[in-house]
Design an enzyme around this catalytic site. Structure first.
Site, PDB file in Angstrom:
ATOM      1  N   HIS A   7      40.042 -54.470  27.206  1.00  0.00           N
ATOM      2  CA  HIS A   7      39.457 -55.461  28.123  1.00  0.00           C
ATOM      3  C   HIS A   7      40.058 -56.853  28.010  1.00  0.00           C
ATOM      4  O   HIS A   7      39.616 -57.766  28.713  1.00  0.00           O
ATOM      5  CB  HIS A   7      37.946 -55.560  27.894  1.00  0.00           C
ATOM      6  CG  HIS A   7      37.180 -54.420  28.481  1.00  0.00           C
ATOM      7  ND1 HIS A   7      36.823 -54.351  29.807  1.00  0.00           N
ATOM      8  CD2 HIS A   7      36.720 -53.279  27.916  1.00  0.00           C
ATOM      9  CE1 HIS A   7      36.170 -53.226  30.028  1.00  0.00           C
ATOM     10  NE2 HIS A   7      36.097 -52.562  28.898  1.00  0.00           N
TER      11      HIS A   7
ATOM     12  N   LYS B 139      31.454 -68.146  35.681  1.00  0.00           N
ATOM     13  CA  LYS B 139      32.022 -67.196  34.721  1.00  0.00           C
ATOM     14  C   LYS B 139      31.884 -67.787  33.322  1.00  0.00           C
ATOM     15  O   LYS B 139      31.490 -68.944  33.194  1.00  0.00           O
ATOM     16  CB  LYS B 139      33.501 -66.910  35.034  1.00  0.00           C
ATOM     17  CG  LYS B 139      34.345 -68.173  35.223  1.00  0.00           C
ATOM     18  CD  LYS B 139      35.751 -67.846  35.690  1.00  0.00           C
ATOM     19  CE  LYS B 139      35.821 -67.512  37.151  1.00  0.00           C
ATOM     20  NZ  LYS B 139      36.187 -66.120  37.418  1.00  0.00           N
ATOM     21  N   ARG B 140      32.201 -67.010  32.283  1.00  0.00           N
ATOM     22  CA  ARG B 140      32.149 -67.554  30.936  1.00  0.00           C
ATOM     23  C   ARG B 140      33.065 -68.782  30.847  1.00  0.00           C
ATOM     24  O   ARG B 140      34.111 -68.834  31.492  1.00  0.00           O
ATOM     25  CB  ARG B 140      32.605 -66.499  29.916  1.00  0.00           C
ATOM     26  CG  ARG B 140      31.633 -65.357  29.735  1.00  0.00           C
ATOM     27  CD  ARG B 140      30.286 -65.801  29.206  1.00  0.00           C
ATOM     28  NE  ARG B 140      30.342 -66.241  27.838  1.00  0.00           N
ATOM     29  CZ  ARG B 140      29.772 -65.614  26.808  1.00  0.00           C
ATOM     30  NH1 ARG B 140      29.061 -64.524  27.012  1.00  0.00           N
ATOM     31  NH2 ARG B 140      29.876 -66.078  25.583  1.00  0.00           N
TER      32      ARG B 140
ATOM     33  N   LYS C  94      40.203 -69.504  31.606  1.00  0.00           N
ATOM     34  CA  LYS C  94      39.616 -69.416  32.952  1.00  0.00           C
ATOM     35  C   LYS C  94      39.773 -70.739  33.718  1.00  0.00           C
ATOM     36  O   LYS C  94      39.524 -70.818  34.906  1.00  0.00           O
ATOM     37  CB  LYS C  94      38.145 -69.003  32.872  1.00  0.00           C
ATOM     38  CG  LYS C  94      37.968 -67.568  32.351  1.00  0.00           C
ATOM     39  CD  LYS C  94      36.515 -67.198  32.245  1.00  0.00           C
ATOM     40  CE  LYS C  94      36.282 -65.839  31.615  1.00  0.00           C
ATOM     41  NZ  LYS C  94      36.574 -64.706  32.504  1.00  0.00           N
TER      42      LYS C  94
ATOM     43  N   THR D 119      35.265 -59.390  37.601  1.00  0.00           N
ATOM     44  CA  THR D 119      34.452 -58.656  38.588  1.00  0.00           C
ATOM     45  C   THR D 119      33.707 -59.627  39.496  1.00  0.00           C
ATOM     46  O   THR D 119      33.334 -59.262  40.610  1.00  0.00           O
ATOM     47  CB  THR D 119      33.441 -57.715  37.901  1.00  0.00           C
ATOM     48  OG1 THR D 119      32.705 -58.452  36.936  1.00  0.00           O
ATOM     49  CG2 THR D 119      34.137 -56.541  37.243  1.00  0.00           C
TER      50      THR D 119
ATOM     51  N   LYS E 194      32.626 -59.560  43.631  1.00  0.00           N
ATOM     52  CA  LYS E 194      31.273 -59.819  44.161  1.00  0.00           C
ATOM     53  C   LYS E 194      31.320 -60.876  45.265  1.00  0.00           C
ATOM     54  O   LYS E 194      30.666 -60.730  46.305  1.00  0.00           O
ATOM     55  CB  LYS E 194      30.348 -60.272  43.019  1.00  0.00           C
ATOM     56  CG  LYS E 194      30.095 -59.189  41.991  1.00  0.00           C
ATOM     57  CD  LYS E 194      29.477 -59.751  40.714  1.00  0.00           C
ATOM     58  CE  LYS E 194      29.504 -58.710  39.607  1.00  0.00           C
ATOM     59  NZ  LYS E 194      29.136 -59.247  38.294  1.00  0.00           N
TER      60      LYS E 194
END
Length: 652
Positions: free
Chosen positions: A181, A372-373, A378, A480, A484
Site C-alpha cells: 500500500h 485526506k491524511r 500529499k 480512493t 469518491k
C-alpha cells in the site's frame, strides 16, 4: 476464547519446538453482520478483544495484591484497547507488535479450527490432512501489518500439526498473498530482531530459517552476486538488526500486488526490483475501488435519483453502466438537474459550516476541497501556497475580476508527526487572516474541517466542485478519495500519480486538470539535484508567500512559529513543492476560467461521473477473487427467509 502466547522460551523436540513459560492473553471474538446489497446474503466480520486470563480473585484482595492484579489485567487488555492512528508512518513500539501478533494468532487459530471441522467431502470426523488447505483458505495480507501470519502459520503447521518444513512452506506460500500500500520508506515495517526475540522467540527463529532458504535460492539464481544477496535478505544487518516485513511478505506469498497501475509498475521497477526479477510471475496490479452504495446511493440520494431516472438503477451493482450517461451530456434538462443537485448539496454544507465554525461561506463560490491524511507527500502545503497567492492577488488589486472560492482542507495527522501538526496550524492561521479581512470578503474563504471522518466525508464530497489530488508523482499508491469525488461530479486538479492516471485514461484529458512533473521527471530532478532556492529566487509570487510565512505575517504573536516549515521547504523538501508551484498556479487559473462557464463545467462533471465505472470496489474484489484467490464471484441472489419453500427451490 482462544489463547495467544507471548514471551517465554523454546524447548527442542524431535520435530519442531515447544514454546513454554509464555504469558497468555485470551482473544474473545466479536462478530458483526455485514449484509450484502439486495441479495439476502449476510457475511460476518470477526473482530477480537484481548482479555486477561486473571479475572478478579478475592484472594488477591485479601493478600493485599489487589492493585497488582488489576494492573496485570489492564496490561493484557491494553492490546486491543486502541488502534494505532499512524498512516504511512512506521512506529516500532512493543505494544503495536503485540497487537499485530494478537490479531493474527487469534484469526489463524480460528481459520484452522474451521478448516478442520468442515468436511469438504472428507469422511474423517476431524480433518487431519492439510493438503487441501490452500484450495479452501486464502489469506490476503493487507499491507505488512498482518505479515506475522506467515511465521505463525509455519509454527502451527510444524510445531502443532507436525508437518515437515517443506510441506509447511509449500502450504504457506500457496495460501498467502500480499498487497503493498505504500512506496514511502518511512512507512515500511522493519521490526528490530531484539524485540521479536523477546516477544516472539519462535517466530524470529522461523523467519531466520525462511531467510536461509530464501538466500540459498537467490544464490542459485544469481551465483556469486553477494551484493544482491545483501539487498534481498529479509534481515537488514546495517545498524540495528531488523526484519524487513515487506520482503518477508513477498518471499512467502504466491501473489504480490500494488493498488494502482502506476504504483504496481513502481514496485516492479524500483522498491521490489530484485524480487520482481526473481519472481516476475508473482507480481500483479489490482487498482483500488470504492463502493457505489455508500459513496453515491447513500451519501448523494438526489444525484443517485437523477442518474436512475435516465439510465435505471442497475449502476448500483454494475457501476460500469454509468457510461450510458454519455448520451445525456448535451441534454439541457439533465444539465439543469445536475446543477441544481450540486447547488442543493452546497447549500447544505454551507449551513453545516455556519453551524459548526461560525463562518458564512458563499454557496455560489467554487468549493475547492482537499480532504485526506495530513502528510508532506500529499502536499497540503502546496494548496496553502495557492491560498496565500490568491490572497495576495486580491489584496494587490481588490477590484480585479475574481472567481470566488471556498477552500476547505481536512484530515488527521499521526500523533507524533511534528511537521503535519505545523501544516495544520499554518492553514488555520492563514484561514483566520483571510476570513476576517473585509477587503477579501466573499471572494475567498478558508475552512479547516475538524475531525475529518467518514460521516463528514459523506456531507463534503457531494458538495465539492473541485477535488485536490496533488501528491508528488510517484508517492501516492492509489488514493480512493479521488474516486469518491469523481463519482459525485467534482472535477479533479491533480498530478499524474496513483489512480489519477487511470481516472485520466477513463475520463480523457479534456475533463481533468492535470499539472506538474511525471514520475520520470521527478526521478530526473532527483538525479540532477533539486535546489528549492532556484525557484524561490525566480518566482516572485512564490517568494512573497514564503517570506510571509517566514516573517510571521500569519503568526504575529509568534513570528518564529512557522520557520520550521520554511526551513524544510527551502532546504530539506523531499516532495519538490516549489518545482510544481508554477504549473499548479497556472492550472488553478485555468480551473477558475472554466468555472465561469457553468454549462461547460457541468458537461465535464457528467463525463467524469460516466467514466467512473472502473473504480467500483466490486470490480476490484472480483479481480482479487479470480486472479489471486482462485474463486469465481457470484451474482446469485439468495431467496429471502420469508419466501415459501417452493420459491426457494425454484431459485436454486
Amino acid at each position: 476464547m482462544l489463547p495467544v502466547h507471548f514471551y517465554g522460551r523454546l524447548v527442542k523436540r524431535e520435530r519442531g519446538y515447544d514454546w513454554v513459560d509464555t504469558q497468555i492473553v485470551f482473544a474473545m471474538p466479536y462478530d458483526s453482520p455485514v449484509p450484502g446489497f439486495g441479495n439476502n446474503v449476510v457475511n460476518t466480520m470477526r473482530l477480537w478483544s484481548a482479555k486477561s486470563p486473571n479475572s478478579f480473585n478475592l484472594q488477591f484482595f485479601n493478600d493485599g495484591d489487589y492493585i497488582q492484579a488489576v494492573l496485570d489485567r489492564n496490561y493484557a487488555e491494553n492490546i486491543s484497547r486502541v488502534l494505532y492512528p499512524n498512516d504511512n508512518f512506521f512506529e516500532g513500539k512493543e505494544l503495536r507488535l503485540k497487537q499485530e501478533y494478537f490479531l493474527v494468532a487469534a484469526t489463524l487459530q480460528d481459520i484452522i479450527r474451521r478448516f478442520k471441522s468442515s468436511k469438504f467431502g472428507c469422511r474423517d470426523p476431524v480433518r487431519t490432512s492439510f493438503d487441501a488447505f490452500p484450495e479452501k483458505v486464502a489469506i490476503q495480507l493487507n499491507d505488512t501489518h498482518p505479515s506475522l501470519a506467515i511465521p505463525e502459520l509455519m509454527r502451527i503447521l510444524i510445531d502443532v500439526e507436525g508437518l515437515p518444513w517443506d510441506r509447511a512452506w509449500d502450504i504457506t506460500i500457496n495460501t498467502c498473498a500480499y498487497t503493498n500500500h505504500t512506496v514511502l520508506p518511512e512507512a515500511l515495517e522493519r521490526w528490530p530482531t531484539s524485540l521479536l526475540e523477546h516477544i516472539l522467540p519462535r517466530h524470529l527463529q522461523i523467519i531466520y530459517d525462511i531467510n536461509y532458504h530464501h538466500l540459498q535460492n537467490v544464490a542459485k539464481c544469481y551465483p556469486g552476486d553477494v551484493d544482491r544477496m545483501r539487498r534481498m535478505s529479509l534481515v537488514e544487518e546495517e545498524g540495528e538488526k531488523r526484519v524487513n516485513m515487506a520482503f518477508l511478505s513477498i518471499v512467502c506469498s504466491h501473489a504480490i500486488n500494488g493498488v494502482a497501475a502506476i504504483h504496481s509498475d513502481i514496485l516492479k521497477a524500483d522498491i521490489f526490483k530484485d524480487f520482481y526479477e526473481m519472481y516476475p510471475e508473482r507480481f500483479q496490479n489490482k487498482t483500488n475501488g470504492i463502493t457505489p452504495r455508500r459513496w453515491l446511493l447513500l451519501c448523494n440520494p438526489a444525484l443517485a435519483d437523477a442518474i436512475s431516472e435516465k439510465i435505471g438503477d442497475s449502476w448500483a451493482t454494475h457501476l460500469d453502466h454509468l457510461s450510458k450517461l454519455e448520451e445525456f451530456v448535451n441534454d439541457p434538462g439533465f444539465l439543469r438537474t445536475i446543477q441544481s443537485v450540486k447547488q442543493e448539496n452546497k447549500l447544505k454544507l454551507a449551513s453545516l459550516i455556519k453551524h459548526d465554525y461560525g463562518v458564512s461561506i458563499n454557496p455560489a463560490s467554487m468549493y475547492d476541497i482537499q480532504v485526506k491524511r495530513i502528510h508532506e507527500y500529499k502536499r497540503q502545503l502546496l494548496n496553502c501556497l495557492h491560498i496565500i497567492t490568491l490572497y495576495n492577488r486580491i489584496k494587490k488589486n481588490p477590484s480585479a475580476p475574481f472567481v470566488p472560492r471556498t477552500i476547505m482542507v481536512g484530515g488527521k495527522a499521526a500523533p507524533g508527526y511534528h511537521m503535519a501538526k505545523k501544516i495544520i496550524r499554518l492553514i488555520c492561521a492563514v484561514g483566520r487572516l483571510v476570513n476576517n479581512d473585509p477587503i477579501v470578503g466573499d471572494k475567498l474563504k478558508v475552512i479547516y474541517l475538524e475531525n475529518y471522518r467518514v460521516t463528514l466525508a459523506e456531507k463534503i464530497i457531494p458538495a465539492a466542485d473541485l477535488s485536490e489530488q496533488i501528491s508528488t508523482a510517484g508517492t501516492e499508491a492509489s488514493g480512493t478519495g479521488n474516486m469518491k469525488f469523481m463519482l459525485n461530479g467534482a472535477l479533479t486538479i491533480g498530478t499524474l500519480d496513483g489512480a489519477n492516471v487511470e481516472m485520466l485514461e477513463e475520463a480523457g484529458d479534456k475533463n481533468m486538470f492535470i499539472f506538474g512533473m511525471t514520475v520520470e521527471e521527478v526521478e530526473e530532478l532527483k538525479r540532477k539535484g533539486y535546489n528549492a532556492w532556484d525557484y524561490y529566487n525566480k518566482i516572485p509570487e512564490l517568494k512573497q508567500c514564503v517570506d510571509q510565512i517566514q516573517n510571521g505575517f500569519f503568526s504575529p504573536q509568534d513570528p518564529n512559529l512557522f520557520k520550521d516549515i520554511v526551513n524544510v521547504l527551502l532546504n530539506h523538501d523531499r516532495f519538490f513543492l516549489f518545482a510544481d508551484y508554477e504549473a499548479y498556479i497556472k492550472c488553478q487559473d485555468e480551473v477558475a476560467k472554466v468555472y465561469t462557464n457553468p454549462t461547460a463545467w457541468t458537461k465535464m462533471a457528467i463525463r467524469n461521473i460516466a467514466a467512473s465505472g472502473k473504480f467500483s470496489s466490486d470490480r476490484t474484489i472480483a479481480e482479487y477473487a479470480r486472479e489471486i484467490w482462485g474463486v469465481e464471484p457470484s451474482w446469485e441472489k439468495l431467496p429471502a427467509p420469508h419466501e415459501p419453500r417452493e420459491i426457494q427451490d425454484d431459485a436454486k
